[in-house]
Design a protein around this motif. Structure first.
Motif, PDB file in Angstrom:
ATOM      1  N   VAL A 122     -29.534 -37.166   8.691  1.00 14.84           N
ATOM      2  CA  VAL A 122     -28.279 -37.714   8.156  1.00 14.84           C
ATOM      3  C   VAL A 122     -28.358 -38.756   7.056  1.00 14.84           C
ATOM      4  CG1 VAL A 122     -26.005 -38.856   9.015  1.00 14.84           C
ATOM      5  CG2 VAL A 122     -27.219 -37.085  10.402  1.00 14.84           C
ATOM      6  N   PHE A 123     -29.072 -39.863   7.403  1.00 16.72           N
ATOM      7  CA  PHE A 123     -29.382 -40.718   6.253  1.00 16.72           C
ATOM      8  C   PHE A 123     -30.487 -41.571   6.701  1.00 16.72           C
ATOM      9  CE2 PHE A 123     -25.882 -43.859   8.075  1.00 16.72           C
ATOM     10  CZ  PHE A 123     -26.677 -44.618   8.700  1.00 16.72           C
ATOM     11  N   THR A 124     -30.810 -42.203   5.519  1.00 15.59           N
ATOM     12  CA  THR A 124     -32.255 -43.364   5.596  1.00 15.59           C
ATOM     13  C   THR A 124     -31.648 -44.714   5.165  1.00 15.59           C
ATOM     14  OG1 THR A 124     -33.200 -42.734   3.374  1.00 15.59           O
ATOM     15  CG2 THR A 124     -33.938 -41.566   5.255  1.00 15.59           C
ATOM     16  N   THR A 125     -32.114 -45.652   5.601  1.00 19.68           N
ATOM     17  CA  THR A 125     -31.578 -46.914   5.330  1.00 19.68           C
ATOM     18  C   THR A 125     -32.822 -47.934   5.753  1.00 19.68           C
ATOM     19  OG1 THR A 125     -30.038 -48.494   5.416  1.00 19.68           O
ATOM     20  CG2 THR A 125     -30.482 -47.416   7.573  1.00 19.68           C
ATOM     21  N   PRO A 126     -33.070 -48.918   4.694  1.00 23.94           N
ATOM     22  CA  PRO A 126     -33.718 -50.248   5.134  1.00 23.94           C
ATOM     23  C   PRO A 126     -33.351 -51.018   6.113  1.00 23.94           C
ATOM     24  CG  PRO A 126     -32.716 -50.524   3.130  1.00 23.94           C
ATOM     25  CD  PRO A 126     -32.259 -49.218   3.547  1.00 23.94           C
ATOM     26  N   ASN A 127     -34.370 -51.784   6.553  1.00 22.32           N
ATOM     27  CA  ASN A 127     -33.957 -52.743   7.375  1.00 22.32           C
ATOM     28  C   ASN A 127     -33.730 -54.208   6.331  1.00 22.32           C
ATOM     29  OD1 ASN A 127     -34.141 -51.321   9.685  1.00 22.32           O
ATOM     30  ND2 ASN A 127     -36.335 -51.621   9.629  1.00 22.32           N
ATOM     31  N   VAL A 203     -34.240 -65.974  12.459  1.00 21.16           N
ATOM     32  CA  VAL A 203     -34.364 -64.784  11.290  1.00 21.16           C
ATOM     33  C   VAL A 203     -33.558 -63.614  12.197  1.00 21.16           C
ATOM     34  CG1 VAL A 203     -35.625 -63.227   9.944  1.00 21.16           C
ATOM     35  CG2 VAL A 203     -36.458 -65.628  10.257  1.00 21.16           C
ATOM     36  N   LEU A 204     -32.968 -62.746  11.433  1.00 18.97           N
ATOM     37  CA  LEU A 204     -32.444 -61.693  12.102  1.00 18.97           C
ATOM     38  C   LEU A 204     -32.902 -60.486  11.338  1.00 18.97           C
ATOM     39  CD1 LEU A 204     -30.455 -59.836  13.922  1.00 18.97           C
ATOM     40  CD2 LEU A 204     -28.959 -60.246  11.873  1.00 18.97           C
ATOM     41  N   MET A 205     -33.778 -59.256  11.890  1.00 22.09           N
ATOM     42  CA  MET A 205     -33.989 -58.082  11.303  1.00 22.09           C
ATOM     43  C   MET A 205     -33.404 -57.033  12.110  1.00 22.09           C
ATOM     44  SD  MET A 205     -38.126 -58.371  10.778  1.00 22.09           S
ATOM     45  CE  MET A 205     -38.870 -60.013  10.323  1.00 22.09           C
ATOM     46  N   ASP A 206     -32.538 -56.129  11.180  1.00 20.63           N
ATOM     47  CA  ASP A 206     -31.978 -54.944  11.762  1.00 20.63           C
ATOM     48  C   ASP A 206     -31.690 -54.174  10.941  1.00 20.63           C
ATOM     49  OD1 ASP A 206     -30.385 -53.718  13.619  1.00 20.63           O
ATOM     50  OD2 ASP A 206     -28.922 -55.392  13.782  1.00 20.63           O
ATOM     51  N   ASN A 207     -31.353 -52.892  11.073  1.00 18.89           N
ATOM     52  CA  ASN A 207     -30.775 -51.876   9.941  1.00 18.89           C
ATOM     53  C   ASN A 207     -29.544 -52.554   9.093  1.00 18.89           C
ATOM     54  OD1 ASN A 207     -31.103 -49.567  12.941  1.00 18.89           O
ATOM     55  ND2 ASN A 207     -32.657 -50.070  11.268  1.00 18.89           N
ATOM     56  N   LEU A 208     -29.847 -52.253   7.861  1.00 22.55           N
ATOM     57  CA  LEU A 208     -28.856 -52.846   7.028  1.00 22.55           C
ATOM     58  C   LEU A 208     -27.455 -52.480   7.319  1.00 22.55           C
ATOM     59  CD1 LEU A 208     -28.228 -54.454   4.379  1.00 22.55           C
ATOM     60  CD2 LEU A 208     -28.756 -52.571   3.027  1.00 22.55           C
ATOM     61  N   PHE A 288     -21.881 -43.712   2.817  1.00 23.29           N
ATOM     62  CA  PHE A 288     -23.354 -44.270   3.059  1.00 23.29           C
ATOM     63  C   PHE A 288     -23.718 -45.173   2.099  1.00 23.29           C
ATOM     64  CE2 PHE A 288     -24.599 -40.001   5.454  1.00 23.29           C
ATOM     65  CZ  PHE A 288     -23.701 -40.331   6.503  1.00 23.29           C
ATOM     66  N   GLU A 289     -23.513 -44.928   0.871  1.00 22.68           N
ATOM     67  CA  GLU A 289     -24.102 -45.978  -0.202  1.00 22.68           C
ATOM     68  C   GLU A 289     -23.324 -47.249   0.097  1.00 22.68           C
ATOM     69  OE1 GLU A 289     -23.473 -46.819  -5.011  1.00 22.68           O
ATOM     70  OE2 GLU A 289     -23.804 -44.644  -4.297  1.00 22.68           O
ATOM     71  N   ALA A 290     -22.152 -47.610   0.456  1.00 20.81           N
ATOM     72  CA  ALA A 290     -21.276 -48.701   0.901  1.00 20.81           C
ATOM     73  C   ALA A 290     -22.122 -49.425   2.150  1.00 20.81           C
ATOM     74  CB  ALA A 290     -20.058 -48.528   1.184  1.00 20.81           C
ATOM     75  N   LEU A 291     -22.759 -48.345   2.768  1.00 20.65           N
ATOM     76  CA  LEU A 291     -23.591 -49.225   3.923  1.00 20.65           C
ATOM     77  C   LEU A 291     -25.045 -49.564   3.596  1.00 20.65           C
ATOM     78  CD1 LEU A 291     -22.235 -46.825   6.835  1.00 20.65           C
ATOM     79  CD2 LEU A 291     -21.623 -49.084   6.570  1.00 20.65           C
ATOM     80  N   GLY A 292     -25.404 -49.218   2.530  1.00 23.90           N
ATOM     81  CA  GLY A 292     -26.735 -49.328   2.189  1.00 23.90           C
ATOM     82  C   GLY A 292     -27.854 -48.107   2.715  1.00 23.90           C
ATOM     83  N   ALA A 293     -27.059 -47.122   2.776  1.00 23.54           N
ATOM     84  CA  ALA A 293     -27.797 -45.965   3.358  1.00 23.54           C
ATOM     85  C   ALA A 293     -27.924 -44.786   2.231  1.00 23.54           C
ATOM     86  CB  ALA A 293     -27.165 -45.413   4.734  1.00 23.54           C
ATOM     87  N   THR A 294     -28.824 -43.902   2.367  1.00 21.21           N
ATOM     88  CA  THR A 294     -28.906 -42.669   1.396  1.00 21.21           C
ATOM     89  C   THR A 294     -28.766 -41.670   2.272  1.00 21.21           C
ATOM     90  OG1 THR A 294     -30.308 -44.024   0.082  1.00 21.21           O
ATOM     91  CG2 THR A 294     -30.297 -41.434  -0.060  1.00 21.21           C
ATOM     92  N   ALA A 295     -27.922 -40.452   1.968  1.00 23.67           N
ATOM     93  CA  ALA A 295     -27.640 -39.289   2.359  1.00 23.67           C
ATOM     94  C   ALA A 295     -28.986 -38.576   2.532  1.00 23.67           C
ATOM     95  CB  ALA A 295     -26.624 -38.342   1.966  1.00 23.67           C
TER      96      ALA A 295
END
Length: 326
Positions: A122-127, A203-208, A288-295
């Protein structure tokens, strides 16, 4: 007698194939349930709701979201294993459920390589590595320097849970930077974000996607770095971890659709086709792009091969860092 039994067996096979064919022709004839093995509001939930809504018109049926959180995704995916393989129950698997959990839990309720059929990425996204707006850490280098200096009071970082891909991203950063931090697990960003803002963690680390709204607002938190190989159009001023001095650092979380093993090929094909068409629409790409993710662009056996590569990567890190579920 043997000939009669043979004819009966052949007849049963023909009838069975006709039933499967009829099922495939009419599928789907009712709404489809999409299990989300994490709480509502997180990145997995966002991915599921976006793709579910987008696939509906191509399937001419609605897709109903069913959040079943617990055990780092194991409860929801265990439900998928037990579901009828008829295409009416699918799930949103993640890098954790498909490529990490099996190396952390001794009592896995499913085998990710055998109990499911992969449908579509569905998508990939950085942390993202984020701090409070007033934090003394202005860069990732500041964080690393502090972690090296203050071993008596380690830098603390929040994640969505022990064994999550975000937790392992923190472990990966520790390994790359030669530091030790204090991991503080929460049950999702609804717990970790207030802890960061309130000063309980450094610090907070999370999916973008779970944090991008707060980051763009900028009134309470800011990003030190993203874990992808390249900067993101949605956060162009935020450097990557690699740019911050850790060459080749590249970690992305991923989210993909799965069906139970045994789902008919024709039904799988319909689901894959609907997902592929949905992911190609400009509206979904923009969301998805608005979320910082790639389809996503892989499906079926390509997705299965990708999973296996991820298992090799994360199992090695888990072994090297001696990460366990208490």
């Amino acid at each position: 007698m043997k000939r009669r039994q043979l004819y009966k067996a052949l007849g049963a096979m023909v009838i069975g194939s006709m039933v499967f064919a009829a099922h495939a022709e009419t599928y789907p004839s009712r709404p489809i349930t999409l299990i989300v093995p994490y709480p509502a509001g997180g990145t997995t939930d966002l991915a599921a709701r976006t793709i579910g809504q987008a696939m509906g018109p191509f399937l001419k049926q609605s897709i109903v979201i069913d959040n079943r959180p617990g055990a780092t995704g194991n409860i929801g995916m265990g439900m998928l294993k037990r579901a009828d393989p008829d295409g009416y129950t699918i799930a949103m698997g993640t890098v954790s459920t498909q490529s990490i959990n099996q190396f952390l839990f001794n009592d896995m309720p499913y085998d990710p390589g055998k109990d499911f059929v992969p449908l579509a990425m569905v998508f990939t996204t950085p942390n993202v590595i984020a701090v409070r707006k007033d934090s003394k850490f202005k860069t990732l280098q500041d964080l690393v320097a502090q972690a090296k200096q203050s071993k008596d009071k380690p830098v603390s970082y929040a994640s969505p849970g022990v064994g999550s891909s975000v937790h392992l991203t923190g472990a990966y950063l520790e390994q790359a930077a030669g530091i030790d931090m204090l991991h503080v697990p929460f049950k999702g960003v609804s717990g970790s974000m207030p802890a960061l803002i309130g000063g309980q963690v450094d610090v907070l680390m999370d999916n973008l996607p779970s944090t991008i709204t707060q980051l763009k607002d900028g009134s309470r938190i800011r990003a030190l770095a993203v874990t992808s190989a390249e900067r993101l159009p949605s956060l162009p001023d935020v450097p990557t971890v690699a740019e911050s001095g850790f060459k080749d650092f590249d970690v992305t979380a991923w989210f993909a659709l799965y069906a139970p093993a045994g789902t008919p090929d024709a039904v799988q094909a319909k689901l894959i086709d609907a997902a592929t068409q949905a992911l190609a629409t400009p509206a979904v790409k923009a969301q998805f792009e608005a979320l910082g993710a790639t389809a996503g662009t892989v499906s079926g056996q390509q997705l299965a091969a990708f999973e296996q590569t991820e298992r090799q990567r994360w199992s090695q890190l888990i072994k090297e860092r001696k990460i366990t579920i208490n």
